[in-house]
Design an enzyme around this catalytic site. Structure first.
Site, PDB file in Angstrom:
ATOM      1  N   HIS A 144      46.637  47.570  38.817  1.00  0.00           N
ATOM      2  CA  HIS A 144      46.856  46.160  38.480  1.00  0.00           C
ATOM      3  C   HIS A 144      48.009  45.580  39.296  1.00  0.00           C
ATOM      4  O   HIS A 144      47.926  44.477  39.814  1.00  0.00           O
ATOM      5  CB  HIS A 144      47.233  46.032  36.992  1.00  0.00           C
ATOM      6  CG  HIS A 144      46.043  46.073  36.092  1.00  0.00           C
ATOM      7  ND1 HIS A 144      46.093  46.600  34.825  1.00  0.00           N
ATOM      8  CD2 HIS A 144      44.783  45.641  36.275  1.00  0.00           C
ATOM      9  CE1 HIS A 144      44.908  46.487  34.271  1.00  0.00           C
ATOM     10  NE2 HIS A 144      44.099  45.918  35.122  1.00  0.00           N
ATOM     11  N   CYS A 178      31.061  42.648  51.283  1.00  0.00           N
ATOM     12  CA  CYS A 178      31.984  42.058  50.311  1.00  0.00           C
ATOM     13  C   CYS A 178      33.033  43.051  49.823  1.00  0.00           C
ATOM     14  O   CYS A 178      33.757  42.759  48.874  1.00  0.00           O
ATOM     15  CB  CYS A 178      31.220  41.464  49.132  1.00  0.00           C
ATOM     16  SG  CYS A 178      30.281  42.684  48.208  1.00  0.00           S
TER      17      CYS A 178
END
Ligand code: PEP
Ligand code: MG
Length: 524
Positions: A178, A484
């Site tokens: 994170h 992507c």
């Protein structure tokens, strides 16, 4: 002294080292258990209010993390053992530490990367309450410091004022954590997986998070070359901004489409649609974060992004839960989740949930230029079953007179079986190469494990050969091919991807300018 690590967020920082793991202040014990109980309640309350205040100024990724911390702190199950220990005579700080350490040990012992990664969140929660109990002590880093230690808590990152520079250097950590994600979106230099521990006594340090090194007690020559590299990086970044508004093209003028990857529909609020060619990947796992979203919630989320993009394409991926992205109430516990029931495999095993998403997508389609793709496809049967479900739900909506539209259906190319034998998929509308997973499966190196990060390179000839073969297959058969994965936004990988034949990339919004600038330098 130079220590090598892995770059997690590119940039340069020069400043004093500040140890993240310094001991907190001293807790003053109270006269009775009742007072200890009140003291712990107050500290938890204080920690929650600080988090709530931070949510107010956080962007969507950060807010998600903070809300997760608030939910944990407000969950009685977490604090119950601490209050029980206080009742049996322990002080509030000792009781809280013991209760949380026991919980953390459980997460640390998990054989799932996701749960091990959440241990860092629990440590953060533990320390926030301990800090509140000890009235904070002096844990603020000086402006421009390089924060060093084993790992860094997301709230610690968010509380730090990065406006005067500074960076992060960690012994553990992962480029997929994170905090690494937050650091990349805020442009804070960060290196993880340092081969040796750092000691703050070393004074001034030079952090090169473009290449992944830190130099302690640098010589004048080292300082000189560091400053040169740092200003060349700043100049490249400044120059890149001028590329943002223009369509991307190589040195020879070959046009390259550059789209963006998003997760939360609110992500688009900060992006000017004129600077990109649409959305190449909308990850829908975010919507499935805490609870399973109903059809209406999903419909509104998809419609918002489609309306924002106008005529430009928006490629929404059906839910890719599992692997390192567990969803409570949906995914299952597995020994080897990256090779387990994730992506389309899970959706096809849980048609009750998949059909809801399909209906929301079909209903959102008339509001823009929607394309839908399926993640983790390994065989053509999976694609055909998923496409058949779209046809069934479309017929059901038509029978009920509900407005809808059938979008083109494509697949992610991220499992080696598809990249090696793409001919089984000649009927799909498009391919989107997921280089994050394709690389980890080709190299047998988990994408979230710093210890094998050196193997996890999209530029390995084996990975590039597969990407080149898929691009060529697409070209010969009239099937559009894009990419992507994170490599699409990495200036160091862009030349190899274009040389492999790709002309369509989708990147993190923060990487848009640098990606366009890197494309302009490629001689293809
Ligand atoms: C990929 O695997 O490259 C990809 C884009 O999907 P995710 O990172 O969500 O698995
Ligand atoms: Mg993937």
């Amino acid at each position: 002294m130079r220590i090598e690590g892995v770059p997690a967020s590119a940039g340069y920082a020069e400043g004093p080292l500040f140890e993240l793991d310094r001991p907190a202040g001293v807790y003053a014990s109270k006269a009775s258990s009742a007072e200890e109980t009140l003291s712990l309640e107050a500290a938890i309350g204080k920690a929650v209010s600080r988090l709530v205040a931070m949510v107010g100024t956080a962007d969507s990724d950060a807010a998600g993390i903070l809300e997760f911390h608030i939910a944990m702190l407000e969950d009685d199950a977490l604090s119950r053992p601490a209050f029980a220990s206080i009742a049996s005579g322990k002080t509030a700080d000792a009781a809280w530490r013991q209760a949380l350490d026991a919980e953390i040990a459980g997460y640390d012992a998990s054989d799932q990367d996701y749960f091990r990664a959440r241990a860092a969140d629990l440590r953060d929660i533990r320390d926030q309450v301990l800090r509140a109990l000890t009235e904070d002590g002096d844990s603020t880093a000086p402006a421009g410091a390089i924060l060093c230690g084993e790992d860094i808590a997301p709230t610690r990152f968010l509380e730090t004022d990065w406006s005067h520079g500074g960076g992060i250097a960690l012994k553990a950590g992962s480029t997929a954590s994170h905090v690494a994600m937050l650091a990349r979106s805020r442009g804070v230099p960060m290196v993880v997986g340092l081969r040796e521990p750092l000691t703050a006594g070393a004074g001034m340090a030079l952090l090169d998070a473009e290449h992944g090194t830190i130099v302690l007690a640098p010589s004048p020559t080292e300082i000189g070359s560091f400053r040169q590299a740092s200003s060349s990086f700043a100049a490249r970044q400044g120059k890149a901004q001028t590329f943002l508004a223009r369509p991307a093209a190589t040195k020879r003028g070959t046009a390259v489409r550059v789209q963006v990857n998003i997760a939360d529909p609110r992500d688009v609020d900060a992006i000017d649609i004129a600077t990109c060619d649409g959305v190449g990947l909308m990850r829908t796992e975010f919507l499935f974060g805490k609870t399973l979203p109903d059809e209406e919630t999903q419909y509104r989320a998809y419609r918002k992004v489609l309306e924002w993009a106008g005529e430009k394409p928006v490629t929404i991926r059906t839910v890719d839960a599992g692997g390192d992205k567990p969803v409570p109430g949906f995914t299952v516990e597995e020994g080897n989740p990256f090779l387990g029931l994730r992506g389309i495999r899970l959706s096809l095993a849980r048609l009750d949930i998949f059909r809801v998403q399909i209906r929301a997508l079909l209903r959102a389609a008339p509001h823009g230029n929607l394309k839908v793709m399926f993640p983790m496809i390994a065989t053509s049967e999976e694609y055909e079953r998923a496409a058949a479900l779209f046809a069934e739900e479309r017929a059901a909506l038509a029978a009920r007179g509900v407005a809808h539209k059938m979008p083109p259906l494509g697949i992610m190319v991220e499992v080696p079986s598809v990249a090696i034998a793409p001919e089984a998929f000649a009927g799909v509308a498009f391919f989107s190469i997921g280089s994050n997973d394709l690389t980890q499966y080709v190299m047998a190196a988990a994408r979230d494990n710093a210890a094998v990060a050196h193997l996890n390179s999209v530029r390995h000839p084996a990975v590039l050969r597969l990407i080149g073969a898929v691009a060529a297959f697409g070209q010969e058969n009239g099937i559009p091919v894009s990419l992507c994965g994170d490599a699409g936004g990495d200036p160091a990988s862009i030349p190899s991807l274009l040389e492999a034949g790709l002309r369509d990339l989708s990147v993190a919004p923060a990487q848009l300018a640098m990606a366009k600038a890197a494309i302009a330098d490629v001689p293809v």
